[in-house]
Design an enzyme around this catalytic site. Structure first.
Site, PDB file in Angstrom:
ATOM      1  N   SER A 266       3.435  -2.116  10.329  1.00 45.97           N
ATOM      2  CA  SER A 266       4.825  -2.374  10.448  1.00 45.97           C
ATOM      3  C   SER A 266       5.193  -3.715  10.159  1.00 45.97           C
ATOM      4  O   SER A 266       6.222  -4.116  10.979  1.00 45.97           O
ATOM      5  CB  SER A 266       5.118  -1.871  11.888  1.00 45.97           C
ATOM      6  OG  SER A 266       4.866  -0.543  12.257  1.00 45.97           O
TER       7      SER A 266
ATOM      8  N   GLY B 170       2.681   2.191  10.584  1.00 48.75           N
ATOM      9  CA  GLY B 170       3.586   3.389  10.514  1.00 48.75           C
ATOM     10  C   GLY B 170       4.441   3.662  11.900  1.00 48.75           C
ATOM     11  O   GLY B 170       4.902   4.639  11.775  1.00 48.75           O
TER      12      GLY B 170
ATOM     13  N   LYS C 112       0.136   4.395  -0.197  1.00 48.54           N
ATOM     14  CA  LYS C 112      -0.464   5.407   0.257  1.00 48.54           C
ATOM     15  C   LYS C 112      -0.405   6.604  -0.753  1.00 48.54           C
ATOM     16  O   LYS C 112      -0.269   6.492  -1.793  1.00 48.54           O
ATOM     17  CB  LYS C 112       0.215   5.691   1.615  1.00 48.54           C
ATOM     18  CG  LYS C 112      -0.029   4.528   2.593  1.00 48.54           C
ATOM     19  CD  LYS C 112       0.195   4.618   3.956  1.00 48.54           C
ATOM     20  CE  LYS C 112       0.012   3.478   4.712  1.00 48.54           C
ATOM     21  NZ  LYS C 112       0.051   3.423   6.310  1.00 48.54           N
TER      22      LYS C 112
ATOM     23  N   HIS D  82      -9.665   1.433   4.880  1.00 54.39           N
ATOM     24  CA  HIS D  82      -8.284   1.804   5.746  1.00 54.39           C
ATOM     25  C   HIS D  82      -8.570   2.789   6.877  1.00 54.39           C
ATOM     26  O   HIS D  82      -9.118   3.570   6.731  1.00 54.39           O
ATOM     27  CB  HIS D  82      -7.191   2.287   4.735  1.00 54.39           C
ATOM     28  CG  HIS D  82      -5.843   2.022   5.183  1.00 54.39           C
ATOM     29  ND1 HIS D  82      -5.332   3.007   6.121  1.00 54.39           N
ATOM     30  CD2 HIS D  82      -4.900   1.200   5.267  1.00 54.39           C
ATOM     31  CE1 HIS D  82      -4.305   2.847   6.395  1.00 54.39           C
ATOM     32  NE2 HIS D  82      -3.560   1.764   5.958  1.00 54.39           N
TER      33      HIS D  82
ATOM     34  N   GLU E  87      -6.643   4.936   8.077  1.00 59.70           N
ATOM     35  CA  GLU E  87      -6.423   6.565   7.601  1.00 59.70           C
ATOM     36  C   GLU E  87      -7.793   6.959   6.885  1.00 59.70           C
ATOM     37  O   GLU E  87      -8.013   8.297   7.112  1.00 59.70           O
ATOM     38  CB  GLU E  87      -5.417   6.438   6.845  1.00 59.70           C
ATOM     39  CG  GLU E  87      -3.942   6.162   7.615  1.00 59.70           C
ATOM     40  CD  GLU E  87      -2.875   5.583   6.813  1.00 59.70           C
ATOM     41  OE1 GLU E  87      -2.831   5.624   5.663  1.00 59.70           O
ATOM     42  OE2 GLU E  87      -2.053   4.969   7.448  1.00 59.70           O
TER      43      GLU E  87
ATOM     44  N   GLU F 230      -5.518  -4.624  10.930  1.00 61.46           N
ATOM     45  CA  GLU F 230      -4.418  -3.886  10.850  1.00 61.46           C
ATOM     46  C   GLU F 230      -4.676  -2.949  12.212  1.00 61.46           C
ATOM     47  O   GLU F 230      -5.378  -1.781  12.392  1.00 61.46           O
ATOM     48  CB  GLU F 230      -4.408  -2.715   9.711  1.00 61.46           C
ATOM     49  CG  GLU F 230      -4.251  -3.334   8.500  1.00 61.46           C
ATOM     50  CD  GLU F 230      -3.389  -2.265   7.577  1.00 61.46           C
ATOM     51  OE1 GLU F 230      -2.417  -2.653   7.096  1.00 61.46           O
ATOM     52  OE2 GLU F 230      -4.283  -1.322   7.256  1.00 61.46           O
TER      53      GLU F 230
ATOM     54  N   ASN G 125       1.050  -1.237   0.079  1.00 61.68           N
ATOM     55  CA  ASN G 125      -0.115  -0.032  -0.134  1.00 61.68           C
ATOM     56  C   ASN G 125       0.923   1.114  -0.101  1.00 61.68           C
ATOM     57  O   ASN G 125       1.544   1.482   0.853  1.00 61.68           O
ATOM     58  CB  ASN G 125      -0.997   0.019   1.375  1.00 61.68           C
ATOM     59  CG  ASN G 125      -1.651   1.342   1.534  1.00 61.68           C
ATOM     60  OD1 ASN G 125      -1.758   2.060   0.469  1.00 61.68           O
ATOM     61  ND2 ASN G 125      -2.195   1.371   2.693  1.00 61.68           N
TER      62      ASN G 125
END
Ligand code: PGA
Length: 255
Positions: A215, A176, A14, A98, A100, A170, A12
């Site tokens: 991660s 991250g 991003k 996701h 985010e 996730e 991904n």
């Protein structure tokens, strides 16, 4: 590699990479992973890079994915991209929900359920993301949160459609941050998710791919892949260089 389900490793990107960076990356990645047959490889890129990647990844083993889509096929939805448009640029996968997008763009479970349904109806394979945040985990609510997300997000699907979905667990605190869930915790959650899925879909749950994300790196992928209910990974930061992503994919195959 001895897995019950054929694994998927999805990168991904991003909001990274221009079209020329995407082209260089694709050429390098194909050169590095061209011989791998043990698992499916996916690159989920920004919309602007998809046409270039369509060209570069044609007739290769690397599949193309997007990171979001609208639930409508066309219409007055300024700024949105439809499933039809994604199919036109050779996407086979699309990430949906996701964390985010849930956090920064206020996507609700209702939006996500609509998108998952639309993706499947159009023939795209959705990668549905679920996961708890740090305070939910600390309060012992992680499983309840993830269960509720699954139940809401899959609400619109017919039982038969459930087999077409891929789920990514996730934990938000691991995205991250360099903090990975231990492979034991990740396995425990993925097994609990599979049992929730079997409550929704019966024996189909055994066929649904559950990826871990947060991660994931070349040096922790093998341990994650060794877990029976983890069928692959959704990889952010460590997918951003072709060399690093190729190494991660190779290490996944050794598991
Ligand atoms: P990360 O991101 O690998 O950089 O933690 C994973 C994701 O957000 O999908």
């Amino acid at each position: 590699m001895d897995k019950k389900r054929r694994p998927v490793i999805a990168g991904n990107w991003k909001m990274y990479k221009t079209t020329s960076e995407a082209r260089n990356y694709a050429q390098s990645l194909v050169g590095l992973v061209g011989e791998i047959s043990e698992l499916d490889i996916v690159v989920c890129a920004p919309f602007t890079s998809l046409p270039v990647l369509k060209e570069e990844l044609k007739d290769t083993i690397v599949h193309l994915g997007a990171q979001n889509m609208c639930w409508a096929d066309e219409g007055a939805f300024t700024g949105e991209i439809s499933p039809r448009m994604l199919l036109d640029v050779a996407c086979t996968y699309v990430i949906i929900g996701h964390s985010e997008r849930r956090e920064h763009f206020r996507e609700t479970d209702e939006d996500i359920a609509r998108k998952v349904k639309a993706a499947i109806a159009s023939g795209l394979k959705p990668i549905l993301c679920v996961g708890e945040n740090l305070s939910q985990r600390q309060e012992g609510k992680a499983l309840a949160v993830v269960r509720a997300q699954l139940q809401h997000d899959l609400l619109e699907l017919a039982a038969d459609d459930l087999r077409k979905i891929t789920i990514a667990y996730e934990p938000i605190w691991a995205i991250g941050t360099g903090k990975t869930a231990s492979s034991k915790d990740a396995q425990e959650m993925c097994a609990a998710m599979r049992s929730t899925l079997s409550g929704i879909s019966g024996s189909i749950a055994e066929k649904i791919l559950i990826l871990y994300g947060g991660s994931v790196k070349p040096d922790n992928i093998a341990e994650l892949m060794a877990q029976p209910d983890i069928d692959g990974a959704l990889v952010g930061g460590a997918s951003l260089t072709a060399e690093g992503f190729a190494q991660l994919i190779k290490n996944a195959c050794i598991a």
